[in-house]
Each structure stands twice: as structure tokens, then as C-alpha cells.
Design a protein around this motif. Structure first.
Motif, PDB file in Angstrom:
ATOM      1  N   GLY A  20       0.795  -1.223   0.000  1.00 26.52           N
ATOM      2  CA  GLY A  20       0.000   0.000   0.000  1.00 26.52           C
ATOM      3  C   GLY A  20       0.824   1.268   0.000  1.00 26.52           C
ATOM      4  O   GLY A  20       0.272   2.370  -0.078  1.00 26.52           O
ATOM      5  N   THR A  21       2.153   1.147   0.055  1.00 26.41           N
ATOM      6  CA  THR A  21       3.029   2.315  -0.005  1.00 26.41           C
ATOM      7  C   THR A  21       3.516   2.529  -1.442  1.00 26.41           C
ATOM      8  O   THR A  21       3.224   1.739  -2.334  1.00 26.41           O
ATOM      9  CB  THR A  21       4.237   2.134   0.936  1.00 26.41           C
ATOM     10  OG1 THR A  21       5.014   1.009   0.481  1.00 26.41           O
ATOM     11  CG2 THR A  21       3.792   1.886   2.368  1.00 26.41           C
ATOM     12  N   LEU A  22       4.289   3.599  -1.648  1.00 28.04           N
ATOM     13  CA  LEU A  22       4.909   3.880  -2.943  1.00 28.04           C
ATOM     14  C   LEU A  22       6.340   3.369  -2.941  1.00 28.04           C
ATOM     15  O   LEU A  22       7.026   3.423  -1.914  1.00 28.04           O
ATOM     16  CB  LEU A  22       4.894   5.381  -3.227  1.00 28.04           C
ATOM     17  CG  LEU A  22       3.518   6.060  -3.248  1.00 28.04           C
ATOM     18  CD1 LEU A  22       3.675   7.571  -3.332  1.00 28.04           C
ATOM     19  CD2 LEU A  22       2.680   5.544  -4.403  1.00 28.04           C
ATOM     20  N   LEU A  23       6.823   2.886  -4.086  1.00 33.16           N
ATOM     21  CA  LEU A  23       8.168   2.302  -4.158  1.00 33.16           C
ATOM     22  C   LEU A  23       9.269   3.214  -3.607  1.00 33.16           C
ATOM     23  O   LEU A  23      10.119   2.754  -2.838  1.00 33.16           O
ATOM     24  CB  LEU A  23       8.519   1.919  -5.602  1.00 33.16           C
ATOM     25  CG  LEU A  23       8.016   0.584  -6.118  1.00 33.16           C
ATOM     26  CD1 LEU A  23       6.620   0.728  -6.693  1.00 33.16           C
ATOM     27  CD2 LEU A  23       8.946   0.019  -7.175  1.00 33.16           C
ATOM     28  N   PRO A  24       9.297   4.517  -3.982  1.00 29.97           N
ATOM     29  CA  PRO A  24      10.385   5.358  -3.470  1.00 29.97           C
ATOM     30  C   PRO A  24      10.358   5.543  -1.961  1.00 29.97           C
ATOM     31  O   PRO A  24      11.377   5.916  -1.369  1.00 29.97           O
ATOM     32  CB  PRO A  24      10.148   6.710  -4.172  1.00 29.97           C
ATOM     33  CG  PRO A  24       9.285   6.401  -5.351  1.00 29.97           C
ATOM     34  CD  PRO A  24       8.442   5.248  -4.935  1.00 29.97           C
ATOM     35  N   GLU A  25       9.225   5.263  -1.332  1.00 30.28           N
ATOM     36  CA  GLU A  25       9.096   5.462   0.109  1.00 30.28           C
ATOM     37  C   GLU A  25       9.713   4.329   0.925  1.00 30.28           C
ATOM     38  O   GLU A  25       9.966   4.493   2.117  1.00 30.28           O
ATOM     39  CB  GLU A  25       7.619   5.590   0.490  1.00 30.28           C
ATOM     40  CG  GLU A  25       6.906   6.770  -0.149  1.00 30.28           C
ATOM     41  CD  GLU A  25       5.435   6.823   0.198  1.00 30.28           C
ATOM     42  OE1 GLU A  25       4.872   7.924   0.211  1.00 30.28           O
ATOM     43  OE2 GLU A  25       4.847   5.752   0.469  1.00 30.28           O
ATOM     44  N   VAL A  26       9.948   3.167   0.298  1.00 29.72           N
ATOM     45  CA  VAL A  26      10.367   1.995   1.073  1.00 29.72           C
ATOM     46  C   VAL A  26      11.581   1.293   0.472  1.00 29.72           C
ATOM     47  O   VAL A  26      11.745   0.085   0.592  1.00 29.72           O
ATOM     48  CB  VAL A  26       9.192   0.996   1.249  1.00 29.72           C
ATOM     49  CG1 VAL A  26       8.120   1.591   2.151  1.00 29.72           C
ATOM     50  CG2 VAL A  26       8.600   0.585  -0.100  1.00 29.72           C
ATOM     51  N   GLY A  27      12.463   2.067  -0.176  1.00 31.29           N
ATOM     52  CA  GLY A  27      13.748   1.519  -0.602  1.00 31.29           C
ATOM     53  C   GLY A  27      13.736   0.680  -1.856  1.00 31.29           C
ATOM     54  O   GLY A  27      14.703  -0.023  -2.143  1.00 31.29           O
ATOM     55  N   LEU A  28      12.661   0.759  -2.666  1.00 32.11           N
ATOM     56  CA  LEU A  28      12.571  -0.059  -3.868  1.00 32.11           C
ATOM     57  C   LEU A  28      12.842   0.733  -5.146  1.00 32.11           C
ATOM     58  O   LEU A  28      12.712   0.207  -6.241  1.00 32.11           O
ATOM     59  CB  LEU A  28      11.191  -0.724  -3.954  1.00 32.11           C
ATOM     60  CG  LEU A  28      10.806  -1.628  -2.787  1.00 32.11           C
ATOM     61  CD1 LEU A  28       9.422  -2.209  -3.000  1.00 32.11           C
ATOM     62  CD2 LEU A  28      11.818  -2.741  -2.583  1.00 32.11           C
TER      63      LEU A  28
END
Length: 294
Positions: free
Chosen positions: A185-193
């Protein structure tokens, strides 16, 4: 040293398998070698992560390795998009098992100088192997038939290490796990991806996919308000809200060995005091990896 991974799996076959998967996932499967492996996400129309997978591109199929229990929901999503495509989906979760071999040591037939995806002969059968960094250094994921498990594990020898130890190593290394850290449910840039993260799972040059418009805007504006960081503290609750002076500033993932990965607001500084579900913690910033957009 090896660790069993709770897993599920899908197999895509048919003439359009690569093009179909390419239009659904954030990674560039079409640009990968054959055999090859690509980390990727499947997003909703708002650009939020629904699934994380590693896609193995092989001569006759595409194999999607997912966390446990994920395959049925991803299969249902993908089937909604099959219209005229020559693609068939098969859930292999019951037929396959996966272990991660730390550092890739002791895998018969594995070529350390070879490609990221290889087939090796092990325990009298062919096993799919992929180079994956799960603990701060590249290791090898082995995907094999369930009925082969006793022979495969005997052939590996060495010591079985629990999933908790693997979690502790990956959190120390700053490597996120979308399911175990609760980052769906998060955005990729927010979680290191993103391309500068320790687990890049997107190409900004691959063409259209579900959620691509949102990701293109984020890339152009560079305005993601959150990023991946670590939190240090004892007894931090898993998957809890992170607050500073009573204001929500992020969410924490799985707690392991005194640390948690967390989606945090970018204005938080190194060493800043926060609370995770009311428990005191300290912010540890992660160093991005310099990388050109893929």
C-alpha cells in the motif's frame, strides 16, 4: 548456512507471457537476459504496491516467486487483464519450495561468475537458482520441487538458520521485505525499492504498466515525502505507527535484533528521537546507492 523461505509461486506460459508480464510489473522483464531474474512490484492505479515478486525469465515460461499466500490474489488480479493475450497462469505454491543459501556457499553446480539466474543439477534433479541479496551480501535462492526437499537439503549440508536470523541480517543491511515489513500500500520510493535503494524494483524506461503514470510523476518531480530508514530501540512493536511529539511521521516494519526498517518522513534527522507505538526509538538514516535511472 541456509534458511527456508515461506513462499508462493506462479508460472506464466504461452506465446505472450513476457509481453503480458511486462505490461503489469514495474521491472523490465523484456530487457532481462534469458535466463534472468528481475525484482518487481505490481501496483494499483494509484501507484501503490500490491505485490512484490522476483520474476524469473526462462526459455519456456516466466516464474514469479512471491511471499507465502500471495500467489492466489496476484493470479486473480492478472486474470482480470488477460483479454486476447496467449497466456496461461498456474499456481505452483504447493509443488515448490524455496531456501536461501547465505553467500551462495555450498551450492553444487552454481557458477559465482555466471548469470543471476541459473539451472543447477542437485539431488538428481534440475533446480532453479537465483542470485539474491537477502542478508547484506548476494546469496542464492534455490527453487525446487516439494518432493525433492529431503534430498536437496541433504545435498546442501551445512547448518539451517532460522528466518528470524535472516530478518535480523536484512534489517541491519537496510533491505526491505514488503510483506514482512507491512509495506503493502506504499509507494516504491518510500520503502527503498527505487533505483537508488538497496532493492531496486523498477525501471523508469520500460514503458507502460498499471500505476506507471504516478511513478513517472514522482520521478519527474522527485517529491516523495517519505523514504526508508532504520529505527533503533529495544522492544519496538512490529508494524506500528511512528510519531514525533505526538504527530504521525511514518510506519515501522518488522522489529529484529533491536532494529526496525521504517517508512519515515524525510525531514527527520539522523539520531532524532521518535516513538514507535509509544516505545522510544532513534532514527538511523540509510545511505542511498548512486544509480542512473534504469
Amino acid at each position: 548456512m541456509w534458511t527456508r523461505l515461506p513462499s508462493s509461486a506462479l508460472r506464466l506460459t504461452g506465446a505472450d507471457r513476457v509481453d503480458f508480464a511486462q505490461g503489469q510489473m514495474t521491472g523490465d522483464l523484456r530487457g532481462a537476459p534469458t535466463p534472468g531474474v528481475v525484482a518487481c512490484c505490481f501496483l494499483n492505479v494509484r501507484g501503490q504496491i500490491e505485490f512484490f515478486a522476483r520474476a524469473y525469465k526462462r526459455q519456456g515460461d516466466v516464474y514469479l516467486h512471491l511471499d507465502a499466500g500471495q500467489a492466489p490474489a496476484l493470479a486473480a488480479r492478472l486474470r482480470r487483464y488477460i483479454i486476447f493475450d496467449q497466456v496461461e497462469l498456474e499456481d505452483l505454491s504447493a509443488e515448490l519450495r524455496t531456501v536461501h543459501v547465505w553467500g551462495g556457499q555450498g551450492v553444487p553446480g552454481w557458477d559465482p561468475a555466471g548469470g543471476d539466474a541459473q539451472s543447477v543439477e542437485l539431488a538428481g534433479g534440475t533446480v532453479l537458482a537465483g542470485r539474491v541479496n537477502r542478508a547484506g551480501e548476494p546469496g542464492v535462492d534455490l527453487h525446487y520441487l516439494t518432493r525433492q526437499e529431503p534430498e536437496v537439503l541433504a545435498a546442501l549440508g551445512g547448518e539451517e538458520t532460522g528466518l528470524a536470523q535472516l530478518d535480523a541480517a536484512r534489517v541491519r543491511a537496510g533491505i526491505p521485505d514488503v510483506v514482512r515489513d507491512g509495506f503493502t500500500g506504499t509507494l516504491l520510493p518510500e520503502v527503498g525499492l527505487d533505483v537508488g535503494g538497496l532493492l531496486p524494483a523498477i525501471s523508469y524506461r520500460k514503458g507502460c504498466y498499471v500505476g506507471q503514470e504516478i511513478m513517472a510523476r514522482l520521478e519527474a518531480r522527485g517529491n516523495a515525502r517519505y523514504h526508508l530508514a532504520r529505527l533503533a530501540g529495544e522492544g519496538l512493536p512490529d508494524h506500528a505507527e511512528v510519531t514525533r511529539e505526538g504527530r504521525a511521521v511514518g510506519q515501522a516494519g518488522l522489529h529484529a535484533a533491536g532494529l526496525s526498517l521504517a517508512r519515515l518522513r524525510k525531514e527527520l534527522a539522523q539520531g532524532e528521537a521518535v516513538e514507535v507505538g509509544g516505545v522510544p526509538a532513534t532514527v538511523q538514516l540509510l545511505t542511498p546507492i548512486p544509480s542512473a535511472n534504469a
